[in-house]
Design a protein around this motif. Structure first.
Motif: not given
Length: 267
Positions: A148-151, A160-161, A193-194
């Motif tokens: 999970v990540a946000t904005c 992300f890695r 990219a992510r």
């Protein structure tokens, strides 16, 4: 694994937003989704009033309302909300800050991810009212590890890695992106990219653009630009919404993650 991305426009009232989210959750589950991702700020739109006045813990009506519906339907849900955090002083004023939380709830889970990177950019200071989180979060859906990540987190490749190194094959990103010159281009580049950085599926759910396509490109605060998307682990955009409210569904082929990591071992 079939996922759904719910692109909507939340408003100022948490109970109205809960009712809208539950309706859209039923629609998404009816299309066969096992994981349903809502935008950041689903519980209350940015620029719609003080966040601390409606902030709730995970045992509050918003989170438990989505939990109960998710469990009834047998699906896992991720949705943006706000939780009470701390009190700080800014320019002689005391401010009750909140956590910008991605609620994760369903049959076997009920927890949150607190946004790590607050949006202090483009003359906007989210950290004045939002306390940054500190912990990376992953969870499992039917044997698939999801990060999970946000904005604004999407501008930070290492997050992300690191999620991928923790086993994430899919990374969900609730979002309420700012519109303005070049902002849609940046959004498309960053999501691709992510995906490449982490060789993971990126499933990004954004707030629809207030005012719809008619207002597209006008500079606003972080209230939404639409263009929720699903991006494959080699950076290919597999699905993308427009500016208006919409539900995207997509079957994620997890074998693509295995193949991407074999051919592109960036981790």
């Amino acid at each position: 694994m079939k996922i759904a991305v719910v692109q909507l426009t939340s408003g100022p009232d948490i109970l109205n937003n809960l009712a809208l989210a539950k309706q859209k959750l039923r629609e998404a589950a009816g299309q066969g989704a096992r994981l349903v991702v809502f935008p950041e700020a689903t519980s209350q739109a940015f620029d719609s009033g003080r966040l601390d006045e409606q902030a709730q813990e995970l045992d509050g009506e918003f989170a438990t309302g989505l939990r109960d519906t998710a469990r009834e339907l047998g699906v896992t849900v991720v949705a943006g909300m706000f939780r009470p955090a701390d009190t700080v002083e800014r320019e002689g004023k005391k401010i009750n800050r909140v956590y910008n939380t991605a609620l994760i709830t369903g049959p076997d889970i009920h927890r949150g991810y607190d946004k790590i990177h607050t949006f202090d950019a483009y003359s906007y200071r989210e950290s004045d009212t939002v306390r940054p989180g500190e912990e990376l979060v992953t969870f499992d859906v039917e044997g698939v590890t999801v990060g999970v990540a946000t904005c604004y987190d999407i501008r930070f490749p290492e997050q992300f890695r690191d999620l991928a190194r923790k086993g994430a094959q899919v990374i969900v990103v609730p979002t309420s992106w700012m519109d303005g010159p070049g902002k849609l281009d940046q959004w498309r580049i960053l999501t691709a990219a992510r995906a490449l950085d982490s060789t993971s599926w990126i499933v990004a759910a954004g707030q629809a653009r207030p005012g719809g396509e008619e207002k597209a490109g006008e500079a606003t605060g972080p209230t939404g630009i639409g263009h929720s998307c699903v991006v494959g682990p080699m950076g290919r955009r597999e699905a993308e919404a427009g500016y208006e409210p919409e539900i995207l569904t997509h079957d994620l082929d997890l074998e693509q993650v295995t193949k991407a990591r074999e051919s592109l071992p960036v981790l």
